[in-house]
Design an enzyme around this catalytic site. Structure first.
Site, short mmCIF file in Angstrom:
data_model
loop_
_atom_site.label_atom_id
_atom_site.label_comp_id
_atom_site.label_asym_id
_atom_site.label_seq_id
_atom_site.Cartn_x
_atom_site.Cartn_y
_atom_site.Cartn_z
N MET A 32 0.84 -1.20 0.00
CA MET A 32 0.00 0.00 0.00
C MET A 32 0.87 1.26 0.00
O MET A 32 0.39 2.34 0.35
CB MET A 32 -0.93 -0.01 1.20
CG MET A 32 -1.89 -1.20 1.14
SD MET A 32 -3.34 -0.99 2.16
CE MET A 32 -2.63 -0.90 3.77
N HIS A 36 8.93 1.02 3.43
CA HIS A 36 9.99 1.05 4.44
C HIS A 36 10.84 -0.21 4.28
O HIS A 36 10.63 -0.98 3.34
CB HIS A 36 9.37 1.17 5.84
CG HIS A 36 8.29 0.16 6.13
ND1 HIS A 36 8.52 -1.21 6.15
CD2 HIS A 36 6.97 0.32 6.39
CE1 HIS A 36 7.40 -1.84 6.44
NE2 HIS A 36 6.43 -0.95 6.57
N HIS A 39 9.14 -3.57 3.52
CA HIS A 39 8.81 -3.76 2.11
C HIS A 39 10.08 -4.06 1.31
O HIS A 39 10.09 -4.91 0.41
CB HIS A 39 8.14 -2.51 1.53
CG HIS A 39 6.87 -2.11 2.22
ND1 HIS A 39 6.78 -0.97 2.99
CD2 HIS A 39 5.63 -2.68 2.24
CE1 HIS A 39 5.53 -0.85 3.45
NE2 HIS A 39 4.82 -1.87 3.01
P1 AMP Z 1 1.37 -3.04 3.49
O1 AMP Z 1 1.95 -1.99 2.60
O2 AMP Z 1 1.36 -2.65 4.94
O3 AMP Z 1 0.07 -3.59 2.99
O4 AMP Z 1 2.39 -4.25 3.46
C1 AMP Z 1 2.76 -4.84 2.23
C2 AMP Z 1 3.50 -6.12 2.51
O5 AMP Z 1 4.66 -5.82 3.29
C3 AMP Z 1 2.67 -7.11 3.32
O6 AMP Z 1 2.90 -8.42 2.81
C4 AMP Z 1 3.22 -6.94 4.71
O7 AMP Z 1 3.08 -8.11 5.51
C5 AMP Z 1 4.68 -6.65 4.43
N1 AMP Z 1 5.26 -5.94 5.57
C6 AMP Z 1 4.81 -4.81 6.17
N2 AMP Z 1 5.58 -4.51 7.23
C7 AMP Z 1 6.55 -5.46 7.31
C8 AMP Z 1 7.64 -5.70 8.20
N3 AMP Z 1 7.90 -4.91 9.22
N4 AMP Z 1 8.40 -6.78 7.96
C9 AMP Z 1 8.14 -7.62 6.92
N5 AMP Z 1 7.13 -7.44 6.05
C10 AMP Z 1 6.34 -6.38 6.24
#
Ligand code: AMP
Length: 282
Positions: A32, A36, A39
């Site tokens: 999304m 960081h 990602h």
């Molecule tokens: P999001 O942008 O929050 O929807 O996350 C996108 C992907 O990054 C998802 O598969 C999350 O599980 C993964 N993700 C987010 N934060 C972390 C983190 N701290 N460590 C590992 N993967 C992450």
């Protein structure tokens, strides 16, 4: 690891055309945005296993059950492109809501069972939004592999179940949680914490580690392991726990007794910001 900016595509048609010409295998990293190091770790893993890495950046309105959370979700396209490029992305799909859900769209993908406890109970409609967008992404990208973080442990289980149930050929790859030095799991929502809340937020990790320590010293009672997490959280006045869980890692049913692997997890509010974290046992 290249540091050039990846190519950006916006419409479904552009994505299809770019992928038709791309070297295989293709690795997909759905996000999304507000990227960081968490990602970046997914993108680097994808780059190590595939010829082409597609990152998608889409703040999916369907998966937000709180309007203010959707509206306040951080967005920074230029920074995202730099980070994605440096981590090894070749292509970034940044669609509009209309590209993803064109006029007349009326399909929804719903996984039952696994979506009911924990995040599903706390965020009505959330997982239906997730599985609908992930099904679209997997269908459009036709990737050999897709990468998801263990940070969202329930999401990972739900996506695996959906891909298996629907016969989607993409391999779902799980990646470990990336943390700050003080133990706070990286999250795009962390920037919305006040300095006081940020200082308090590592209590999630401490609570998980307290339960792990009890487990390692022989405790197998589910209530006592959940209690160990609640006790730690109760010490932090800024933390408002939504749930603590010690569950079967396959079904997410709460465990009375831990007889094999288990998943410790929790959701905790700091003011308007909701944080989640988890720790698999053993
Ligand atoms: P999001 O942008 O929050 O929807 O996350 C996108 C992907 O990054 C998802 O598969 C999350 O599980 C993964 N993700 C987010 N934060 C972390 C983190 N701290 N460590 C590992 N993967 C992450």
């Amino acid at each position: 690891m290249g540091s050039s900016l990846p190519r950006v595509v916006r419409t479904r048609a552009e994505l299809r055309a770019a992928l038709a010409a791309a070297p295989r295998p293709v690795g997909l990293v759905p996000t999304m945005g507000a990227l960081h190091e968490g990602h970046a770790s997914l993108i680097r893993r994808a780059a190590s296993q595939n010829e082409t890495v597609v990152v998608t950046i889409f703040v999916n309105p369907l998966q937000f059950n709180e309007k203010s959370d959707f509206e306040k979700y951080p967005r920074d396209e230029a920074a995202d492109l730099r980070l994605a490029g440096a981590a090894g992305a070749s292509l970034v799909w940044i669609p509009t809501v209309e590209d993803v859900y064109p006029a007349g769209f009326q399909t929804s993908v719903r996984v039952s069972g696994l979506t009911e406890p924990l995040e599903g109970a706390a965020r009505p409609g959330h997982f239906e939004g997730v599985t609908t967008i992930v099904a679209i992404l997997l269908g459009l990208a036709g990737a050999e592999r897709a990468y998801f973080g263990q940070k969202d442990a329930q999401q990972l289980l739900v996506v695996r179940r959906m891909a298996g149930d629907l016969g989607i050929g993409t391999e779902i790859v799980a990646c470990p949680i990336v943390r700050e030095p003080d133990g706070l799991a990286l999250s795009s929502r962390n920037v919305r914490l006040t300095p006081e809340q940020r200082a308090a937020a590592p209590v999630l990790r401490r609570a998980l580690l307290a339960a792990r320590a009890r487990f390692e010293s022989g405790e197998r009672d589910g209530d006592l392991l959940r209690g160990a997490m609640s006790e730690l959280l109760a010490v932090e006045p800024l933390a408002a726990p939504e749930y603590v869980s010690c569950a079967d890692p396959g079904t997410l049913a709460e465990l009375t007794t831990v007889g094999g692997p288990a998943l410790l997890s929790m959701a905790v509010r700091f003011g308007a910001v909701r944080l989640i974290d988890n720790e698999p046992l053993p």
